[in-house]
Design an enzyme around this catalytic site. Structure first.
Site, PDB file in Angstrom:
ATOM      1  N   GLN A 151       0.822  -1.205   0.000  1.00 47.93           N
ATOM      2  CA  GLN A 151       0.000   0.000   0.000  1.00 47.93           C
ATOM      3  C   GLN A 151       0.859   1.259   0.000  1.00 47.93           C
ATOM      4  O   GLN A 151       1.981   1.265   0.525  1.00 47.93           O
ATOM      5  CB  GLN A 151      -0.889   0.012   1.249  1.00 47.93           C
TER       6      GLN A 151
ATOM      7  N   LYS B 125       0.351   6.768   6.556  1.00 38.91           N
ATOM      8  CA  LYS B 125      -0.610   6.079   5.691  1.00 38.91           C
ATOM      9  C   LYS B 125      -1.760   7.031   5.398  1.00 38.91           C
ATOM     10  O   LYS B 125      -2.523   7.396   6.299  1.00 38.91           O
ATOM     11  CB  LYS B 125      -1.144   4.813   6.364  1.00 38.91           C
TER      12      LYS B 125
ATOM     13  N   ILE C 146       2.472   6.956  12.089  1.00 40.42           N
ATOM     14  CA  ILE C 146       2.857   5.766  12.854  1.00 40.42           C
ATOM     15  C   ILE C 146       4.345   5.842  13.179  1.00 40.42           C
ATOM     16  O   ILE C 146       5.170   5.988  12.277  1.00 40.42           O
ATOM     17  CB  ILE C 146       2.572   4.481  12.055  1.00 40.42           C
ATOM     18  N   LEU C 147       4.680   5.763  14.439  1.00 44.58           N
ATOM     19  CA  LEU C 147       6.075   5.858  14.846  1.00 44.58           C
ATOM     20  C   LEU C 147       6.911   4.782  14.172  1.00 44.58           C
ATOM     21  O   LEU C 147       6.563   3.605  14.191  1.00 44.58           O
ATOM     22  CB  LEU C 147       6.189   5.738  16.375  1.00 44.58           C
TER      23      LEU C 147
ATOM     24  N   ASP D 246      -6.255  -9.812   7.525  1.00 41.37           N
ATOM     25  CA  ASP D 246      -5.129  -9.786   6.583  1.00 41.37           C
ATOM     26  C   ASP D 246      -3.794 -10.009   7.293  1.00 41.37           C
ATOM     27  O   ASP D 246      -2.771  -9.467   6.900  1.00 41.37           O
ATOM     28  CB  ASP D 246      -5.110  -8.432   5.862  1.00 41.37           C
TER      29      ASP D 246
ATOM     30  N   GLU E  18       5.703 -10.267  13.051  1.00 44.76           N
ATOM     31  CA  GLU E  18       7.066  -9.881  13.405  1.00 44.76           C
ATOM     32  C   GLU E  18       7.288 -10.101  14.897  1.00 44.76           C
ATOM     33  O   GLU E  18       6.360  -9.937  15.708  1.00 44.76           O
ATOM     34  CB  GLU E  18       7.321  -8.410  13.061  1.00 44.76           C
TER      35      GLU E  18
ATOM     36  N   ASP F  37       1.027  -3.261  10.894  1.00 44.09           N
ATOM     37  CA  ASP F  37       0.194  -3.285   9.694  1.00 44.09           C
ATOM     38  C   ASP F  37      -1.259  -3.605  10.038  1.00 44.09           C
ATOM     39  O   ASP F  37      -1.768  -4.694   9.770  1.00 44.09           O
ATOM     40  CB  ASP F  37       0.726  -4.297   8.673  1.00 44.09           C
TER      41      ASP F  37
END
Length: 357
Positions: A71, A87, A188-189, A249, A254, A264
């Site tokens: 994305q 985003k 987002i950090l 999704d 991680e 995500d």
């Protein structure tokens, strides 16, 4: 009726988030030197609120494409050498995404709401995220790299728009500034740490082909051959959060310091009328749950969960979801309770509830 424990949880979160006085240099220093096995980033002593305020207001020094992923997102360098992922907004809050559970673009508000949700549920292995509006002509264009500039194009209305660089990015699929010249999105950090990446045992095939977990009722027995109990409990915690927002999704995960990171999170908040139960497969197939997770889930019953999310997001004056979505979260929470009760009736509490080690 709210219980005393619910009030204490809410009051504690208020103290963490209701802090807007920020020395940006100081908070970035705190983040850089953070070393703790309880959370991915600092959150005590009002750090959560200070980080979000810094993400919202810190001056932008450089803007580039963030080429990894499927994305469009931007990588932004802030004053003080800190970075964030951005985003951009693709949908209005009232837009309903129909089709399969992973359909459509990422929802920027899902990233932010999932952050608050995770913090309320005491899952602190997630990067802080907040709504930010960036002026395209004052803060993006003057600081854009050559690479980012190459992924800009003019719209029919004459606006300069971005299509970015990613797996699904296309020149005819752009993000443009609004009438105020701003682009809204999730800030987002940036996670500047080394982590391990793994395929999720419960990933989807994204085709008509069925994965093992979709056809094998004893699939969890196979998972236990490769993953220890702590890792499975982590994945179950993640599945509960994903189920509440309907993020279907989660094809990979991680790991940092032995903990599964919640990264995500943009595919949530698509359709408030749909409850895809198979997102909860890790819970109902393994029928185990961290005892501390269950205590937390019990503490946010009766509307307290969404009430607290609304309260925390209100500190920045943001509405993160529609009432339909908030009602859906509470409805799905009841289904989580029912799933745990199913497991208790099937196996007994002693076998269901585990301690993380």
């Amino acid at each position: 009726m709210k219980f005393e424990h619910q009030d204490s949880v809410q009051n504690n979160l208020i103290s963490l988030f209701n802090s807007s006085s920020t020395n940006i240099e100081s908070i970035w220093h705190t983040i850089e030197n953070w070393a703790d096995n309880e959370s991915l980033f600092p959150y005590k002593n009002g750090s959560s609120g200070q980080i979000l305020q810094a993400l919202r207001t810190a001056k932008i020094k450089l803007v580039d494409n963030a080429p990894k992923g499927t994305q469009l997102k931007l990588l932004i360098a802030l004053e003080g050498e800190q970075k964030l992922y951005f985003k951009p907004k693709r949908y209005n809050l009232t837009d309903m995404i129909k089709g399969n559970v992973y359909a459509g673009f990422d929802r920027h508000n899902s990233e932010v709401l999932t952050y608050y949700l995770a913090m309320v549920l005491n899952y602190k292995w997630i990067a802080p995220s907040v709504i930010r509006r960036i002026h395209f002509y004052k803060d993006i264009l003057p600081h854009a790299t050559a690479g980012l500039s190459q992924t800009m194009t003019k719209s029919e209305k004459g606006s300069t728009c971005i299509y970015g660089k990613c797996y699904y990015c296309k020149a005819n699929d752009t993000v443009c500034p609004n009438s105020k010249g701003e682009i809204e999105g999730a800030a987002i950090l940036y996670l500047d740490k080394r982590f391990q990446m793994h395929k999720s045992p419960w990933r989807r095939s994204y085709s008509k082909k069925k994965m093992g977990w979709e056809t094998d009722n004893d699939f969890c027995k196979k998972v236990t051959l490769t993953l220890n109990t702590k890792r499975i409990l982590n994945l179950i915690d993640i599945s509960i959060i994903d189920f509440l927002v309907q993020n279907g999704d989660r094809h990979r995960y991680e790991v940092y310091k032995g903990q599964v990171l919640l990264m995500d999170n943009g595919k949530g908040l698509g359709n408030p009328m749909a409850d895809e139960m198979d997102i909860l497969a890790p819970l109902y197939q393994c029928c185990i749950l961290s005892h501390s997770t269950w205590q937390t889930l019990e503490s946010v019953s009766g509307g307290s969960l969404t009430e607290t999310i609304k309260l925390l997001s209100s500190f920045h004056g943001e509405q993160l979801a529609t009432e339909d979505h908030y009602r859906a979260i509470e409805r799905r929470l009841l289904k989580v309770y029912a799933t745990v009760q199913y497991c208790i009736e099937k196996l007994g509490s002693a076998k269901v509830f585990k301690n993380k080690r």
